[in-house]
Design an enzyme around this catalytic site. Structure first.
Site, PDB file in Angstrom:
ATOM      1  N   ASP A 190       0.825  -1.208   0.000  1.00 45.72           N
ATOM      2  CA  ASP A 190       0.000   0.000   0.000  1.00 45.72           C
ATOM      3  C   ASP A 190       0.859   1.257   0.000  1.00 45.72           C
ATOM      4  O   ASP A 190       2.065   1.218   0.276  1.00 45.72           O
ATOM      5  CB  ASP A 190      -0.940   0.009   1.201  1.00 45.72           C
ATOM      6  CG  ASP A 190      -0.191  -0.031   2.538  1.00 45.72           C
ATOM      7  OD1 ASP A 190       0.836  -0.737   2.632  1.00 45.72           O
ATOM      8  OD2 ASP A 190      -0.631   0.639   3.490  1.00 45.72           O
ATOM      9  N   GLU A 204       0.160  -1.577   5.507  1.00 45.28           N
ATOM     10  CA  GLU A 204       1.183  -1.196   6.477  1.00 45.28           C
ATOM     11  C   GLU A 204       0.954   0.215   6.987  1.00 45.28           C
ATOM     12  O   GLU A 204       1.134   0.508   8.167  1.00 45.28           O
ATOM     13  CB  GLU A 204       2.570  -1.313   5.831  1.00 45.28           C
ATOM     14  CG  GLU A 204       3.735  -1.084   6.790  1.00 45.28           C
ATOM     15  CD  GLU A 204       4.244   0.349   6.827  1.00 45.28           C
ATOM     16  OE1 GLU A 204       5.123   0.663   7.647  1.00 45.28           O
ATOM     17  OE2 GLU A 204       3.744   1.186   6.036  1.00 45.28           O
TER      18      GLU A 204
END
Length: 481
Positions: free
Chosen positions: A76, A143
């Site tokens: 991400d 994350e």
């Protein structure tokens, strides 16, 4: 656009990744891309229930007896843009540009954090001209907003006991530890009141700040748009009595807020006084931040009268708590030189239907101090009669100075570049602490190319340092016993 840069394969994959939307918690497109990538190369590819991907590659000839190495990055990216930029992070590709020896995106975050890690893994998986033992490439989800992939990683998902995290942002530095973190979220309730007659309304906007990563950049004395705006509104309220209809600032828990605005109502007879106060405050604050924030701007624009204002007690509690809330470095490490030990980030303020939601994040390499600063922030907002809760939090990664992997990587760096790398811990959070909790036998290190301005539209990656990072990683993989 990037195909002529070195290392060519890394930049080719990086550019390809920037065309795939991958906001945190909305990573389906990049997950599918990785699954297809592994299958096309006939590599063992699997996905766990939360969305983490593992692609495994056998050793090259002659390296079959080497230890398995796990290469890890997160899929991400932080999605931040300048307010004057039109960009849909869920659908639009990023627009890249090269400025000297740097690559940037036009008005948005670049996603080099951690897109360059993904691209590096893909280049290694696809290569047939490099030497290495067995490799497992781990790609974790979400994350940036919750470490969700690392938290929910299934036991036994990977087999290797050596892990190289590719999520660091300073070439020439080897990281062997990181801070733990926790979020503190306050919900401060308000009631809507009628706007009195003979009122004037202004929208006050703080902009032009650099923003940045709440871990990597917290010690740089950068401006916090929420703090700056709260300071002015608090002063103005004391001197002429203002009323608020709205306060909005920041977006992400792990980014220092760059922009903030408020809808302010004043009695018409105080119109000139308000503008005079704002201009005086602007001069003072620009002088205060003239070195670190040369583009700081405070603007005001007359607005139509809003439908409501928030009640006086809620306004007092909001402005007083924002003024009191700790932000910045709280303590420096007494163990590792030049390392921030504990910090807090006043990240965002958002008005909901019946409350203001205030998000903050705390970090520390000392667990007890992480809890202490989180509870300090909690107490500020509880005094303001807000409802407060903490996130689950995540552990830090305690340094292991006698690590075999560290000695190998350090020696490899010296032999390649004829200079000694800096060995240190990082104040930002990495997933390594969670990996160590689940796989206590892991020997880990983190390194990467130079990335500046992460988590802000000024994010950029250094081209030359990326080549050095690539050369170092390949040589480490070759030398692991």
């Amino acid at each position: 656009m990037l195909e002529k840069l070195n290392p060519q394969k890394v930049w080719t994959y990086f550019e390809e990744i920037t065309k795939i939307p991958r906001p945190s918690k909305k990573e389906d497109k990049i997950i599918q891309y990785l699954l297809d990538f592994g299958k096309q190369l006939n590599l063992e590819t699997k996905r766990d229930n939360i969305g983490n991907i593992l692609i495994s590659k056998a050793a090259t000839q002659g390296y079959e007896n080497k230890k398995t190495v796990v290469l890890q990055s997160h899929v991400d990216m932080v999605c931040e843009k300048n307010s004057d930029v039109e960009h849909d992070f869920e659908n639009d590709p990023l627009k890249l540009k090269i400025e000297g020896d740097w690559i940037k995106a036009e008005g948005t975050t670049l996603g080099a954090d951690n897109g360059i890690g993904i691209a590096t893994q893909l280049a290694i998986l696809a290569a047939d001209d490099i030497q290495h033992g067995p490799i497992e490439c781990l790609f974790t989800v979400d994350e940036e907003t919750g470490l969700t992939g690392a938290f929910n990683l299934e036991a036994g998902f990977f087999k290797g006991k050596i892990l190289i995290n590719l999520d660091s942002e300073d070439e020439g530095e080897l990281f062997i530890g990181c801070a733990g973190g926790i979020d503190t979220i306050a919900k401060l309730r308000y009631a809507k009141k009628t706007v009195p007659p003979y009122s004037v309304c202004y929208k006050v906007t703080v902009s032009g700040l650099k923003g940045g990563h709440s871990g990597d950049d917290i010690e740089k004395e950068l401006g916090n748009s929420v703090k700056v705006l709260a300071r002015f509104l608090w002063q103005a309220d004391k001197k002429i009595g203002i009323r608020l209809s709205d306060f909005d600032g920041g977006n992400l828990r792990n980014a220092i807020p760059r922009e903030a605005n408020a809808i302010v109502i004043i009695k018409d007879r105080f119109d000139e006084n308000f503008i005079s106060l704002l201009k005086k405050f602007t001069q003072e604050i620009k002088e205060e931040f003239k070195v670190t924030e040369p583009n700081l701007t405070i603007g005001f624009e007359k607005q139509g009268i809003p439908d409501f204002l928030i009640n006086k007690k809620a306004q007092f509690r909001l402005l007083s708590s924002l003024m009191s809330c700790p932000h910045g470095v709280i303590a420096n490490s007494t163990v590792i030189k030049n390392l921030v030990e504990t910090s807090s980030n006043l990240a965002s303020v958002k008005r909901k239907e019946s409350c203001f939601e205030i998000t903050t994040s705390q970090r520390s390499s000392v667990e007890s101090r992480k809890n202490f600063i989180a509870n300090t922030v909690r107490s500020v907002f509880e005094l303001a009669k807000a409802d407060v809760e903490h996130s689950e939090g995540y552990p830090g990664w305690n340094p292991k100075p006698d690590s075999e992997l560290l000695e190998l990587t350090k020696g490899t760096y010296i032999s390649l570049f004829k200079e000694e790398p800096v060995v240190r811990a990082i104040h930002a959070g990495l997933e390594c602490g969670l990996f160590l909790k689940k796989f206590p036998d892991l020997d880990m290190i983190s390194f990467g190319p130079t990335i500046k301005g992460a988590h802000s539209p000024d994010e950029r990656i250094h081209i030359g340092s990326t080549e050095k990072f690539w050369v170092l990683l390949l040589e480490v993989l070759k030398r692991i016993s």
